[in-house]
Design an enzyme around this catalytic site. Sequence first.
Site, mmCIF file in Angstrom:
data_model
loop_
_atom_site.group_PDB
_atom_site.id
_atom_site.type_symbol
_atom_site.label_atom_id
_atom_site.label_comp_id
_atom_site.label_asym_id
_atom_site.label_seq_id
_atom_site.Cartn_x
_atom_site.Cartn_y
_atom_site.Cartn_z
ATOM 1 C CG HIS A 127 -9.360 0.350 -0.278
ATOM 2 N ND1 HIS A 127 -8.750 0.144 0.948
ATOM 3 C CD2 HIS A 127 -10.694 0.353 -0.025
ATOM 4 C CE1 HIS A 127 -9.669 0.036 1.883
ATOM 5 N NE2 HIS A 127 -10.862 0.162 1.341
ATOM 6 C CG ASP B 105 -5.164 2.536 1.040
ATOM 7 O OD1 ASP B 105 -6.090 1.727 0.860
ATOM 8 O OD2 ASP B 105 -4.069 2.216 1.549
ATOM 9 C CB SER C 281 -0.904 0.019 1.232
ATOM 10 O OG SER C 281 -1.470 1.311 1.365
ATOM 11 C CG ASP D 19 -6.385 -2.727 3.173
ATOM 12 O OD1 ASP D 19 -5.217 -2.531 3.559
ATOM 13 O OD2 ASP D 19 -7.077 -1.869 2.586
ATOM 14 C CG MET E 253 -11.266 3.507 2.498
ATOM 15 S SD MET E 253 -9.671 3.433 3.326
ATOM 16 C CE MET E 253 -8.607 3.484 1.898
ATOM 17 C CG MET F 259 -11.712 -2.508 5.457
ATOM 18 S SD MET F 259 -10.245 -2.132 4.464
ATOM 19 C CE MET F 259 -9.199 -1.296 5.648
ATOM 20 C CG MET G 134 -8.208 7.310 2.929
ATOM 21 S SD MET G 134 -7.154 7.373 4.393
ATOM 22 C CE MET G 134 -6.490 5.711 4.369
HETATM 23 C C1 DX5 Z 1 -6.335 1.596 5.763
HETATM 24 C C2 DX5 Z 1 -5.892 1.331 4.332
HETATM 25 C C3 DX5 Z 1 -4.819 0.303 4.256
HETATM 26 C C4 DX5 Z 1 -3.515 0.735 4.852
HETATM 27 C C5 DX5 Z 1 -2.714 -0.477 5.244
HETATM 28 O O1 DX5 Z 1 -7.399 2.482 5.742
HETATM 29 O O2 DX5 Z 1 -6.987 0.873 3.562
HETATM 30 O O3 DX5 Z 1 -4.625 -0.111 2.907
HETATM 31 O O4 DX5 Z 1 -2.765 1.523 3.956
HETATM 32 O O5 DX5 Z 1 -1.600 -0.059 5.960
HETATM 33 P P1 DX5 Z 1 -0.895 -0.966 7.049
HETATM 34 O O6 DX5 Z 1 -0.387 -2.178 6.348
HETATM 35 O O7 DX5 Z 1 0.194 -0.073 7.572
HETATM 36 O O8 DX5 Z 1 -1.929 -1.316 8.093
HETATM 37 ZN ZN ZN Z 2 -6.581 -0.112 1.586
#
Ligand code: DX5
Ligand code: ZN
Length: 219
Positions: free
Chosen positions: A66, A35, A8, A175, A68, A137, A37
Amino acid sequence: MTKIIAPSVLASDFANLQSEIEMLNQSDAEWIHIDVMDGVFVPNISFGMPVIQAIKKHAKKTMDVHLMIVNPDQYISTFKKVGADILTVHYEACTHLHRTLQAIKAEGMKAGVALNPHTPISVLEDVIRDIDLVCLMSVNPGFGGQSFIENTYKKVIQLKHLIEQSSSEAKIEIDGGVTDKNAHKLVTAGADVLVAGSFVFKANNPIETIKKLKALANS
Ligand code: DX5
Ligand code: ZN
């Protein structure tokens, strides 16, 4: 089937994004996890289309995006244009999930659905055959570097069962908080794809760390 590692980039050095992507190109990672967001669906803002486009310019791996975000439907074609190969939306953000999945596929992308830690697997019963990827998740979405939620193992087993029972071809992606401590147990439970942010990018040698994770996942 070979298990996939998806680093990621949320945990990468954004000031050196090109070299981070080139490092991933050289590595055993098959996918790049991206990711997005929006500060509404999750309490954090990461990055959007221009950054994805910049990643795409250098990436030789599958772009696993992904989302969010609320209202993902309004950006599906834009995410295709900037380079997404797989587009994952959150179950909790989609009122008309079936329609959203069809729209993603109509753009020529693989369609993913992510479930928050509190959302039961059973909500996917009636769409599982329309899904290419289920992202479970294993932390509450919004931040990298959080600890893995142990209840995830149970959900992987339930999801694997649902996929097999329905003759679905969906892959299972995990994830959040993935490390060398849980990688093997996750694939034993049924996971196909492991996302890893901090564990890869904060390591002294990310290429070796990806190799090690991949070996654990395929052992
Ligand atoms: C969290 C993200 C993940 C995150 C994972 O909201 O969707 O993809 O980047 O990071 P680590 O591996 O550090 O938990
Ligand atoms: Zn993610």
